[in-house]
Design an enzyme around this catalytic site. Structure first.
Site, mmCIF file in Angstrom:
data_model
loop_
_atom_site.group_PDB
_atom_site.id
_atom_site.type_symbol
_atom_site.label_atom_id
_atom_site.label_comp_id
_atom_site.label_asym_id
_atom_site.label_seq_id
_atom_site.Cartn_x
_atom_site.Cartn_y
_atom_site.Cartn_z
ATOM 1 N N THR A 186 0.836 -1.204 -0.010
ATOM 2 C CA THR A 186 -0.201 0.131 0.117
ATOM 3 C C THR A 186 0.742 1.133 -0.080
ATOM 4 O O THR A 186 0.481 2.384 -0.431
ATOM 5 C CB THR A 186 -0.977 -0.033 1.368
ATOM 6 N N LEU A 194 -2.477 4.856 -0.255
ATOM 7 C CA LEU A 194 -3.653 4.508 -0.737
ATOM 8 C C LEU A 194 -4.083 3.127 -0.048
ATOM 9 O O LEU A 194 -4.312 2.335 -0.942
ATOM 10 C CB LEU A 194 -3.996 4.718 -2.274
ATOM 11 N N HIS A 195 -4.000 3.054 1.166
ATOM 12 C CA HIS A 195 -4.286 1.766 1.716
ATOM 13 C C HIS A 195 -5.642 1.073 1.430
ATOM 14 O O HIS A 195 -5.381 0.043 0.880
ATOM 15 C CB HIS A 195 -4.254 1.804 3.252
ATOM 16 N N ASP A 196 -6.513 1.603 1.704
ATOM 17 C CA ASP A 196 -7.993 0.829 1.693
ATOM 18 C C ASP A 196 -8.254 0.824 0.273
ATOM 19 O O ASP A 196 -8.858 -0.200 -0.152
ATOM 20 C CB ASP A 196 -8.869 1.545 2.573
#
Length: 310
Positions: A192, A239-241
């Site tokens: 991520t 932009l993890h999620d």
């Protein structure tokens, strides 16, 4: 081909970006959003989810879930998401009316209805999914799988040297999911942090002339400021999620390795995701861990779709 998705979120800033990405993705059929504690207390996460869905003109139901980890207590930090979970854009408030069915019960019901066509994407602590699996262990064979944002297998953590926040909050829930037999893809800090949103991106959103674009730019600016303080070398925020959503819709964008994965629960190593070197005889690896990502392909798709909403 569309993929049936339940988004299980602790709706903070990058969860909001993931929800917008799903709203703009014709290849996704979002069945509902199940909500948990995490970035902010459950009441704020519910309020954030419902407000975002109004602004995104999404009409799917919202289900309330866990208020706390399975075993531990939770302390909230507003350092990255603000006290309200959305960069202080909405303020701390009460949860608005929502569907009374519990999140875990809804996951069980939908797994029986849709079977292998259904994927659960978790972008917060895995408590709701763990509760569903404990309620009905047959889900492990019925569901198509889970894509979970969490963990740091070959990268530094973001809560401790080794632990990522979602797993750190409820490692017992993570282990329940990991050992359930459910097909799990882990989208962790290993990948991520290779996908970034920058100030130039939020300037485009603000300059779009769209009220929705300005709203997203405002709360994402809080996230960018937090990253400047804590991770200045990244030149943006991860932009993890959204990447978990991207991997669910386009698994070809990530390269995974099968692991016998375990989440540490001891106080001194809590939340560390590490391989079990001595699995039971005859056991098969339990988690597909993403270690490489086609970052440009994902980011091109993410920004095109989300900016299309603005």
């Amino acid at each position: 081909m569309t993929r049936k998705i339940i988004l299980d979120a602790d709706t903070g800033i990058d969860d909001a970006l993931a929800l917008a990405y799903l709203a703009a993705s014709p290849e996704a059929e979002l069945l509902a959003v199940t909500v948990t504690y995490g970035n902010t207390p459950l009441s704020n996460a519910l309020r954030n989810t419902i407000e975002l869905m109004k602004r995104l003109q999404l009409t799917v139901p919202v289900y309330s879930g866990a208020e706390a980890p399975m075993v531990r207590t939770k302390r909230y930090s507003g350092a990255f998401h603000g006290e309200d979970g959305l960069g202080e854009s909405l303020g701390v408030g009460e949860a608005p009316p929502h569907t009374p069915i519990r999140a875990s019960d809804f996951i069980v019901e939908q797994a029986h209805r849709h079977g292998k066509d259904l994927t659960v994407v978790t972008t917060g602590p895995m408590t709701n999914l763990a509760e569903a699996l404990l309620t009905d262990p047959s889900l492990a064979d019925k569901l198509g799988g889970a894509v979970c944002m969490g963990g740091a297998v070959a990268a530094p953590g973001n809560v401790t040297k080794f632990a990522e926040a979602n797993v750190f909050m409820d490692p017992e829930a993570a282990n329940t999911v990991f050992t359930s037999g459910l097909p799990v893809m882990l989208i962790g800090l290993d990948v991520t942090r290779k996908t970034l949103l920058t100030e130039a991106d939020t300037r485009r959103w603000r300059d779009s002339g769209s009220g929705l674009g300005r709203f997203f730019a405002d709360f994402t600016a809080f996230y960018l400021d937090a990253y400047k303080r804590h991770y200045p070398y990244l030149k943006g925020c991860a932009l993890h999620d959204p990447l978990a959503v991207g991997a669910a819709l386009h698994p070809e964008w990530v390269r995974t390795v099968p692991f016998f994965l375990h989440a540490e629960t001891d106080d001194d190593s809590r939340g560390r995701t590490i391989e079990n070197l001595f699995p039971p005889e005859g056991a098969r690896p339990n988690v597909e861990v993403a270690l490489q990502v086609e970052a440009e392909a994902f980011m091109k798709d993410f920004f095109a779709k989300v900016e299309g909403l603005f």
